[in-house]
Design an enzyme around this catalytic site. Structure first.
Site, PDB file in Angstrom:
ATOM      1  CD  GLU A 283      -1.131  -5.873   5.286  1.00 59.64           C
ATOM      2  OE1 GLU A 283      -0.993  -6.325   4.130  1.00 59.64           O
ATOM      3  OE2 GLU A 283      -1.175  -4.662   5.540  1.00 59.64           O
TER       4      GLU A 283
ATOM      5  CB  CYS B 230      -0.994  -0.038   1.169  1.00 57.61           C
ATOM      6  SG  CYS B 230      -2.308   1.176   0.986  1.00 57.61           S
TER       7      CYS B 230
ATOM      8  CB  SER C 195      -9.394 -11.043  33.519  1.00 55.81           C
ATOM      9  OG  SER C 195      -9.022 -11.786  32.361  1.00 55.81           O
ATOM     10  N   GLY C 196      -9.533 -14.348  34.260  1.00 59.63           N
ATOM     11  CA  GLY C 196     -10.268 -15.540  33.858  1.00 59.63           C
ATOM     12  C   GLY C 196     -10.295 -15.697  32.356  1.00 59.63           C
TER      13      GLY C 196
ATOM     14  CG  HIS D   6      -3.819  -3.584   3.234  1.00 63.27           C
ATOM     15  ND1 HIS D   6      -2.782  -3.061   3.978  1.00 63.27           N
ATOM     16  CD2 HIS D   6      -4.473  -2.526   2.702  1.00 63.27           C
ATOM     17  CE1 HIS D   6      -2.827  -1.747   3.918  1.00 63.27           C
ATOM     18  NE2 HIS D   6      -3.842  -1.386   3.151  1.00 63.27           N
TER      19      HIS D   6
ATOM     20  CG  ASP E 215     -53.592  -5.832  27.259  1.00 66.38           C
ATOM     21  OD1 ASP E 215     -53.188  -6.080  26.105  1.00 66.38           O
ATOM     22  OD2 ASP E 215     -54.465  -6.474  27.855  1.00 66.38           O
TER      23      ASP E 215
ATOM     24  CB  THR F   2      -5.999 -18.349  32.006  1.00 68.00           C
ATOM     25  OG1 THR F   2      -7.182 -17.697  32.447  1.00 68.00           O
ATOM     26  CG2 THR F   2      -5.949 -19.740  32.570  1.00 68.00           C
TER      27      THR F   2
ATOM     28  NE  ARG G 117     -12.041   1.748  25.284  1.00 70.19           N
ATOM     29  CZ  ARG G 117     -11.660   0.517  24.988  1.00 70.19           C
ATOM     30  NH1 ARG G 117     -10.502   0.070  25.410  1.00 70.19           N
ATOM     31  NH2 ARG G 117     -12.420  -0.259  24.257  1.00 70.19           N
TER      32      ARG G 117
ATOM     33  CG  ASP H 235      -5.355 -12.596  26.357  1.00 63.95           C
ATOM     34  OD1 ASP H 235      -5.453 -13.600  25.623  1.00 63.95           O
ATOM     35  OD2 ASP H 235      -5.770 -11.467  26.047  1.00 63.95           O
TER      36      ASP H 235
END
Ligand code: XMP
Length: 529
Positions: free
Chosen positions: A172, A77, A225-226, A170, A466, A231, A298, A229
């Site tokens: 990729e 590109c 966090s469970g 692209h 109703d 874990t 965030r 990642d």
């Protein structure tokens, strides 16, 4: 090693991804990197796309040494346009910007066999993914066309006798049919890279690296966090330093329904990780009061998250000191904070900053406090999501954890559009649990990359028993993707949608409509905020 020079495209890191899938080691550096300052010699160079136009006065320029280094170069590109520029061709703005699919017709050059190498063995045409507002209008001298589309006569060009190639599409992104094969031809055949990088080699290297960083005393506090990642990161830490790793789950009040207790169960039972759950829901929800801006949400969650961790570290430290005094405990201090940061998060903070570089602040890198007392340890920072899953399988983490759909750090806060309040959290938790249950019952969980229910900050009129109602709307999102950088919406069977909709409108108080999000990424993102 392949050198990828990043000019700021949203897709740059996917080039890294594809190279690794081809088992070729590569490093991505900002385009400002001078070749003469590199301590290693690349076997090939790939130039990424960019949000700039080559004719912008402040456009990033390619280091001219790139073309004199005697190694193959592939421009993608903007990389193609910049190559065209350097060799004296012409780049102009398109009359019609081109985004999405296009058909690339391969052009074979009988007189210039060298130029054909990039598409060798590919006959006819292939579907490719375009995303550009500029195009090559005139190829430079000594370059020939090797591919064209209806609207782009110079969609792929090659130097007649040097290994220099440029493609407008692209290759990729996974939407480009045979894109990976094209990159493979470049790195394997043209650059002669062997392809020896593997995940097993990553594990042993990473465990070694963690042991070196932590020494034989250093303790690590782990944010879990469970999700897959954290874990996998936790398990890797456990393998590396055993009981000097302490996992902590912060219940920030915007987790899924019953999530904290489920995570506690699975992490302890399946993996034996020593886990402590901190209930900080009131603190987080208090700070989120009155906040509607997605970026602010965030940041607040990111900052509060680190704050809670540090407080916990200090508390554990105090406990440890007391134990040392009592002669019970003799381990060193907590020095490190584990985070399951992945490569796509990292890349946003290190890559070359184009004008539109920050799309969202990811909480695990964006919200770090300046005065952090713990140092960060991020064993997954080089990996993409599906590489983490592969790593999890190698580390013998149970399938239900490895296959878990991702859940963002800011949790339900970015799925409750507008202000986050406890009652809004309850509505979205309930709707989301019905949604996930129906998806699982229909056997669709593993076909969907990520699904969630969101709560829209608007009200609509309805009728129930109703009576006129004036209540909120739940939006259903489900996407399929391999890399989370581009995504398609999932096409649900209608009977499943019917069940989900009727259960949500009947069972979730405060909701009278269910809508389905049918936007792909781009132009939407996976999360709504
Ligand atoms: P977007 O919305 O950017 O999401 O298309 C791509 C993937 O990233 C996840 N996501 C996050 N994960 N912290 C995280 O840990 C965050 O702040 C965050 N924001 C988005 C999102 O769920 C999807 O999987």
């Amino acid at each position: 090693t392949i050198l990828i020079l990043d000019f700021g495209s949203q897709y740059s890191h996917l080039i890294t991804r594809r190279c690794r899938e081809l088992n070729v080691y590569c490093e991505m550096l900002p385009c400002t990197q001078k070749l003469k300052d590199l301590s290693w010699k690349p076997k090939g160079i790939i130039l990424s796309g960019s949000p700039y136009s080559t004719y912008d006065t402040d456009a990033p320029r390619v280091d001219p040494d790139v073309f004199n280094a005697g190694v193959p170069v592939l421009g993608i590109c903007y990389g193609l346009q910049e190559t065209t520029n350097v060799f004296g061709g012409k780049v102009e703005a398109c009359d019609h910007r081109e985004y999405g699919f296009a058909q690339l017709d391969i052009v074979h050059n009988d007189q210039h066999p060298h130029a054909n190498k990039l598409f060798e063995g590919i006959q006819g045409s292939m579907q490719v993914w375009m995303s550009h507002g500029d195009a090559v209008r005139e190829a430079p001298k000594d370059f020939v066309v090797i591919g064209k589309t209806n609207t782009a006569p110079f969609a792929a060009i090659a130097h007649v006798n040097k290994p220099i190639y440029g493609i407008q599409f692209h290759a990729e992104v996974t939407h480009s049919q045979r894109g990976k094969e094209v990159i493979g031809k470049f790195v394997h055949d043209i650059c002669q890279c062997k392809g020896e990088w593997t995940m097993e080699s990553f594990i042993s290297k990473e465990i070694q690296r963690i042991r070196e960083i932590c020494g034989d005393k250093g303790k690590v506090l782990g944010a879990v966090s469970g999700g897959v990642d954290s874990t996998v990161a936790a398990k890797l830490m456990h393998e590396a330093i055993g009981d000097r790793f302490q996992a902590v789950l912060v219940d920030n009040g915007v987790l899924r329904l019953n999530e904290a207790s489920q995570v506690y169960k699975t992490l302890r039972q399946d993996l034996g990780v020593n886990l402590k759950v901190i209930d900080a829901a009131d603190l987080f929800l208090g700070k989120l009061e009155g906040v509607t801006d997605p970026e602010k949400k965030r940041k607040i969650i990111g900052n509060t998250f680190i704050e809670v961790f540090e407080a916990e570290a200090a508390r554990l430290e105090g406990e440890a000191e007391k134990e040392i005094e009592q002669g019970k405990f003799s381990k060193g201090k907590f020095e490190w904070l584990l985070q399951g940061t992945l490569y796509p998060d990292v890349i946003e903070s290190i890559s070359f900053k184009g004008p539109s570089a920050t799309i969202k602040t990811h909480h695990n890198v964006g919200g770090l406090l300046a005065d952090m007392k713990l140092k960060l340890i991020e064993p997954l920072r080089e990996l993409f999501k599906d590489e983490v899953r592969a790593l999890g399988r190698l580390l013998e983490i149970p399938d239900h954890l490895v296959n878990r759909q991702p859940f963002p750090g800011p949790g339900l806060a970015i799925r409750i559009l507008g202000e986050v309040t406890r009652s809004q959290v309850e509505i979205v938790q309930h709707a989301d649990s019905i949604y996930m249950e129906e998806i699982t019952n229909a056997g669709l969980y593993n076909q969907i990359s990520q699904a969630y229910a969101a709560l829209l900050p608007v009200k609509a009129v309805g009728v129930q028993g109703d009576k006129r109602t004036y209540e909120q709307i739940i939006a259903l999102r489900a996407v399929t993707t391999t890399d989370f950088m581009t995504a398609d919406w999932f096409d649900f069977p209608h009977d499943v949608l019917k069940r989900i909709s009727s259960r949500i409108t009947n069972q979730v108080r405060g909701v009278n409509r269910v809508m389905l999000d049918v936007s792909s990424k781009p132009p939407a993102t996976i999360e709504m905020e």
